[in-house]
Scaffold this motif. Structure first.
Motif, PDB file in Angstrom:
ATOM      1  N   GLU A 175      21.039   2.439   4.534  1.00  0.00           N
ATOM      2  CA  GLU A 175      21.400   1.871   5.190  1.00  0.00           C
ATOM      3  C   GLU A 175      20.637  -0.063   5.032  1.00  0.00           C
ATOM      4  O   GLU A 175      21.408  -0.571   5.000  1.00  0.00           O
ATOM      5  CB  GLU A 175      20.700   2.286   6.577  1.00  0.00           C
ATOM      6  N   ASN A 176      19.966   0.036   4.795  1.00  0.00           N
ATOM      7  CA  ASN A 176      18.906  -0.892   4.005  1.00  0.00           C
ATOM      8  C   ASN A 176      18.786  -1.462   2.847  1.00  0.00           C
ATOM      9  O   ASN A 176      19.206  -3.622   3.321  1.00  0.00           O
ATOM     10  CB  ASN A 176      16.957  -0.615   4.858  1.00  0.00           C
ATOM     11  N   LEU A 177      19.809  -1.175   2.066  1.00  0.00           N
ATOM     12  CA  LEU A 177      20.280  -1.324   0.865  1.00  0.00           C
ATOM     13  C   LEU A 177      21.824  -3.270   0.974  1.00  0.00           C
ATOM     14  O   LEU A 177      21.814  -3.348   0.580  1.00  0.00           O
ATOM     15  CB  LEU A 177      20.360  -0.704  -0.161  1.00  0.00           C
ATOM     16  N   ARG A 178      22.607  -1.701   2.435  1.00  0.00           N
ATOM     17  CA  ARG A 178      23.601  -2.594   3.019  1.00  0.00           C
ATOM     18  C   ARG A 178      23.482  -3.730   4.087  1.00  0.00           C
ATOM     19  O   ARG A 178      24.406  -4.446   3.690  1.00  0.00           O
ATOM     20  CB  ARG A 178      24.863  -0.978   3.339  1.00  0.00           C
ATOM     21  N   ALA A 187      25.258   2.768  -5.766  1.00  0.00           N
ATOM     22  CA  ALA A 187      26.629   2.504  -5.608  1.00  0.00           C
ATOM     23  C   ALA A 187      26.914   3.362  -3.823  1.00  0.00           C
ATOM     24  O   ALA A 187      27.952   2.649  -3.588  1.00  0.00           O
ATOM     25  CB  ALA A 187      27.017   3.947  -6.426  1.00  0.00           C
ATOM     26  N   ALA A 188      26.642   4.085  -2.740  1.00  0.00           N
ATOM     27  CA  ALA A 188      26.600   3.982  -1.821  1.00  0.00           C
ATOM     28  C   ALA A 188      26.592   3.552  -0.345  1.00  0.00           C
ATOM     29  O   ALA A 188      26.725   2.984   0.304  1.00  0.00           O
ATOM     30  CB  ALA A 188      25.897   5.163  -1.546  1.00  0.00           C
ATOM     31  N   SER A 189      25.959   2.491  -0.914  1.00  0.00           N
ATOM     32  CA  SER A 189      25.081   0.846  -0.687  1.00  0.00           C
ATOM     33  C   SER A 189      25.879  -0.354  -1.053  1.00  0.00           C
ATOM     34  O   SER A 189      25.874  -1.274  -0.387  1.00  0.00           O
ATOM     35  CB  SER A 189      23.733   0.779  -0.870  1.00  0.00           C
ATOM     36  N   GLY A 190      26.880  -0.088  -1.620  1.00  0.00           N
ATOM     37  CA  GLY A 190      27.877  -1.664  -1.863  1.00  0.00           C
ATOM     38  C   GLY A 190      27.291  -2.530  -2.817  1.00  0.00           C
ATOM     39  O   GLY A 190      27.509  -3.105  -3.714  1.00  0.00           O
ATOM     40  N   TRP A 191      26.217  -1.393  -3.971  1.00  0.00           N
ATOM     41  CA  TRP A 191      25.452  -2.318  -5.564  1.00  0.00           C
ATOM     42  C   TRP A 191      26.765  -1.148  -6.453  1.00  0.00           C
ATOM     43  O   TRP A 191      26.430  -0.038  -6.452  1.00  0.00           O
ATOM     44  CB  TRP A 191      24.345  -2.681  -5.389  1.00  0.00           C
ATOM     45  N   ALA A 217      21.203  -5.161 -10.289  1.00  0.00           N
ATOM     46  CA  ALA A 217      22.420  -4.671  -9.905  1.00  0.00           C
ATOM     47  C   ALA A 217      23.561  -5.737  -9.175  1.00  0.00           C
ATOM     48  O   ALA A 217      23.231  -6.823  -8.451  1.00  0.00           O
ATOM     49  CB  ALA A 217      22.510  -3.777  -8.313  1.00  0.00           C
ATOM     50  N   VAL A 218      24.937  -5.154  -9.380  1.00  0.00           N
ATOM     51  CA  VAL A 218      25.324  -6.126  -8.842  1.00  0.00           C
ATOM     52  C   VAL A 218      25.946  -6.156  -7.727  1.00  0.00           C
ATOM     53  O   VAL A 218      26.546  -5.063  -7.321  1.00  0.00           O
ATOM     54  CB  VAL A 218      26.487  -6.717  -9.995  1.00  0.00           C
ATOM     55  N   ARG A 219      26.993  -7.151  -6.450  1.00  0.00           N
ATOM     56  CA  ARG A 219      27.191  -6.927  -5.434  1.00  0.00           C
ATOM     57  C   ARG A 219      28.535  -6.230  -5.163  1.00  0.00           C
ATOM     58  O   ARG A 219      29.978  -6.648  -6.182  1.00  0.00           O
ATOM     59  CB  ARG A 219      26.884  -7.351  -3.794  1.00  0.00           C
ATOM     60  N   ASP A 220      29.262  -5.085  -5.675  1.00  0.00           N
ATOM     61  CA  ASP A 220      30.735  -5.036  -5.032  1.00  0.00           C
ATOM     62  C   ASP A 220      31.101  -5.302  -4.377  1.00  0.00           C
ATOM     63  O   ASP A 220      31.021  -5.580  -3.543  1.00  0.00           O
ATOM     64  CB  ASP A 220      30.805  -3.532  -5.852  1.00  0.00           C
ATOM     65  N   GLY A 221      32.529  -6.199  -4.229  1.00  0.00           N
ATOM     66  CA  GLY A 221      34.136  -6.166  -3.316  1.00  0.00           C
ATOM     67  C   GLY A 221      33.421  -7.520  -2.765  1.00  0.00           C
ATOM     68  O   GLY A 221      32.470  -7.905  -2.700  1.00  0.00           O
TER      69      GLY A 221
END
Length: 199
Positions: free
Chosen positions: A125-128, A175-179, A195-199
């Motif tokens: 949640e925090n990484l999101r 990956a589960a957090s969108g990175w 890491a890179v932000r996906d999307g």
């Protein structure tokens, strides 16, 4: 969540005054980790869980006078130590919880986080939340100035397979957090996952 916040604040409040003197040789490792983040002049970057602000000078050097550097921490005593060290000249300090940042979505180019992940009460949640404030394609650096084995030894422990920072565990968590993890280094002298932000 309030219990987690209180525990973190108590832990760091008691250590803030002598934090920098306990780890006087970490400067080059911080500078190298900031360099690996690939910031450019004019970029906007957050030091999440900035503590005494040791990353703020190299972050400012990387983004230059036209860039924006923010340092966010939950513990007032750590931010006070950053001010005493003069690091508030390199970035704007925010007393805030990284789980609920007072920033609009997609406003940053990158997040630097030294030693943060072990103190996150709800890591996914925090990484999101960190992802929320970074633009698509923006970058994240999870850093520690010593590696997992050295850190465990410092605390009289052994590394276990469920260690959050073990490469397969961290890759899944990101990956589960969108990175998307792009690089992973775990040596005695440093831990650095990019890491890179996906999307």
């Amino acid at each position: 969540m309030s219990d987690d916040r209180t525990h973190v604040q108590e832990f760091f409040t008691g250590r803030a005054a002598d934090w920098d003197s306990r780890f006087p040789d970490d400067g080059p490792a911080y500078a190298a980790a900031v360099a690996a983040l690939g910031l450019r002049a004019g970029d906007r970057v957050l030091d999440a869980g900035c503590g005494t602000g040791r990353a703020l000078p190299p972050l400012r050097a990387a983004v230059g006078a036209s860039g924006v550097v923010l340092g966010a921490d939950l513990t007032p005593a750590m931010l006070e130590a950053a001010v005493r060290a003069g690091r508030d000249r390199d970035g704007q300090l925010l007393l805030t919880d990284v789980s609920a940042l007072p920033l609009r979505p997609d406003c940053l180019d990158a997040v630097f986080a030294a030693g943060l992940i072990a103190h996150l009460p709800h890591p996914a949640e925090n990484l999101r939340e960190l992802r929320r404030v970074v633009r698509p394609g923006g970058r994240l650096a999870l850093f520690h100035p010593i590696g997992r084995a050295a850190l465990a030894a410092r605390h009289g422990r052994q590394i276990t397979p469920d260690d959050l920072r073990a490469e397969p565990n961290l890759r899944r968590l990101l990956a589960a957090s969108g990175w998307r993890m792009t690089s992973y280094v775990d040596e005695d002298t440093r831990f650095l996952a990019l890491a890179v932000r996906d999307g």
